[in-house]
Design an enzyme around this catalytic site. Sequence first.
Site, PDB file in Angstrom:
ATOM      1  CG  ASP A 192      -1.814   1.250   1.271  1.00 14.04           C
ATOM      2  OD1 ASP A 192      -2.432   1.553   0.232  1.00 14.04           O
ATOM      3  OD2 ASP A 192      -1.883   1.934   2.308  1.00 14.04           O
ATOM      4  CB  SER A 193       0.242   4.746  -0.830  1.00 16.07           C
ATOM      5  OG  SER A 193      -0.943   4.923  -0.083  1.00 16.07           O
ATOM      6  CE1 TYR A 241       3.040   5.750  -3.264  1.00 13.94           C
ATOM      7  CE2 TYR A 241       2.089   3.874  -4.425  1.00 13.94           C
ATOM      8  CZ  TYR A 241       3.149   4.451  -3.753  1.00 13.94           C
ATOM      9  OH  TYR A 241       4.301   3.737  -3.577  1.00 13.94           O
ATOM     10  N   GLY A 242      -2.734   8.966  -4.122  1.00 17.25           N
ATOM     11  CA  GLY A 242      -4.025   9.287  -4.735  1.00 17.25           C
ATOM     12  C   GLY A 242      -4.074  10.587  -5.492  1.00 17.25           C
ATOM     13  CB  CYS A 251      -2.887   0.565  -2.621  1.00 15.23           C
ATOM     14  SG  CYS A 251      -2.870   2.278  -3.153  1.00 15.23           S
ATOM     15  CG  ASN A 252      -9.296   0.993  -3.142  1.00 12.08           C
ATOM     16  OD1 ASN A 252     -10.238   0.366  -3.572  1.00 12.08           O
ATOM     17  ND2 ASN A 252      -8.965   0.959  -1.863  1.00 12.08           N
ATOM     18  CB  THR A 253      -4.396   4.886  -5.688  1.00 12.37           C
ATOM     19  OG1 THR A 253      -5.221   5.442  -4.665  1.00 12.37           O
ATOM     20  CG2 THR A 253      -4.039   5.953  -6.695  1.00 12.37           C
ATOM     21  CD  GLU A 298      -0.073   7.078   5.692  1.00 17.00           C
ATOM     22  OE1 GLU A 298       0.944   7.050   6.406  1.00 17.00           O
ATOM     23  OE2 GLU A 298      -0.505   6.073   5.096  1.00 17.00           O
ATOM     24  CB  CYS A 333      -9.324   5.032   0.041  1.00 17.65           C
ATOM     25  SG  CYS A 333      -7.695   5.434   0.720  1.00 17.65           S
ATOM     26  CB  THR A 334      -6.827   0.098   1.891  1.00 19.14           C
ATOM     27  OG1 THR A 334      -5.657   0.792   1.423  1.00 19.14           O
ATOM     28  CG2 THR A 334      -7.311  -0.858   0.820  1.00 19.14           C
ATOM     29  CG  HIS A 335      -4.980   5.329   3.990  1.00 25.06           C
ATOM     30  ND1 HIS A 335      -4.417   4.753   2.879  1.00 25.06           N
ATOM     31  CD2 HIS A 335      -3.935   5.848   4.713  1.00 25.06           C
ATOM     32  CE1 HIS A 335      -3.101   4.923   2.919  1.00 25.06           C
ATOM     33  NE2 HIS A 335      -2.785   5.577   4.017  1.00 25.06           N
TER      34      HIS A 335
HETATM   35  N1  DGL Z   1      -4.672   3.398   0.543  1.00 25.54           N
HETATM   36  C1  DGL Z   1      -4.674   3.853  -0.780  1.00 25.54           C
HETATM   37  C2  DGL Z   1      -5.922   3.487  -1.533  1.00 25.54           C
HETATM   38  O1  DGL Z   1      -6.553   2.532  -1.180  1.00 25.54           O
HETATM   39  C3  DGL Z   1      -4.186   5.143  -1.211  1.00 25.54           C
HETATM   40  C4  DGL Z   1      -3.971   6.288  -0.372  1.00 25.54           C
HETATM   41  C5  DGL Z   1      -3.120   7.277  -1.078  1.00 25.54           C
HETATM   42  O2  DGL Z   1      -1.929   7.043  -1.109  1.00 25.54           O
HETATM   43  O3  DGL Z   1      -3.634   8.277  -1.592  1.00 25.54           O
HETATM   44  O4  DGL Z   1      -6.251   4.126  -2.496  1.00 25.54           O
END
Ligand code: DGL
Length: 265
Positions: free
Chosen positions: A9-10, A41-42, A72-74, A151, A184-186
């Site tokens: 993941d990011s 990353y998004g 990570c979805n992105t 974060e 988004c996994t966050h």
């Molecule tokens: N956790 C990540 C996701 O699921 C990305 C968060 C990010 O880096 O913007 O998209």
Amino acid sequence: MDQPIGVIDSGVGGLTVAKELMRQLPREEFIYLGDTLRCPYGSRPAEEVRIYTWEMVNFLMQYRIKMLVVACNTATAFVLDELKQNLNIPVVGVIQPGARAAIKTSQNLKIGVIGTTGTIQSKAYPDVLRDIHSEIDVYSLACPQLVPMVEKGMLSGGEAEKIVEESLSPFKDIQDMDTLILGCTHYPLIRPVIQKVMGEEVTIISSGEETARDVSAILSYNDLLYNGERKPSHKFFTTGNLAIFQHIANSWFGYQLPFVKSVRL
Ligand code: DGL
């Protein structure tokens, strides 16, 4: 097979998937890498996400991983197909499982999706949802403020609620949306705040559970499950601040993770 499973993941978001993987597959060993230094990353261009994702994958390849989970979805939206084509191990992303879980849950097929700017702009969720069921109404919303907040370790409290409320305010006018995908996994790390803002009548879906089920099925199908007696020793790596990563990870897991290290890619 006693090789580990890689999870990327990011940042800390993929921990929400890792926890579910460890719960459903207690004999398997996991190696996690969060690119906290370059998170989020998004809001990055697709090409940058692609390069960074490959750097993470190449790092994990040193550990001879038998499978890769793109938690990570992105990265899933931008790089999953390329990873699948180029790696000779099974690769699983989080978008398809999340979409499937939402369709199973929704009564009226009015489904909201929140995610990073990259994920929302990619239209990956509406595409996958409509591939499964053409009659779905999908409401998509980018929430770029939420990942930086998570974060930092700001997971609850008045300020977190204010940011979530502001971010989700465009959804206020949508009637009858009965299901919301945390794309988004966050976001599962702030799930109680999101639930409070959306109200109890909206069912919140995170992709961790369904993703872990996919991983389990794929391991079994490919005869890759570990059947021995070894106790797994999971490893967690971050490219960023070790103390903050440890703090968030330990509170999410509810115990101190024995192996957490910082690493440079
Ligand atoms: N956790 C990540 C996701 O699921 C990305 C968060 C990010 O880096 O913007 O998209």
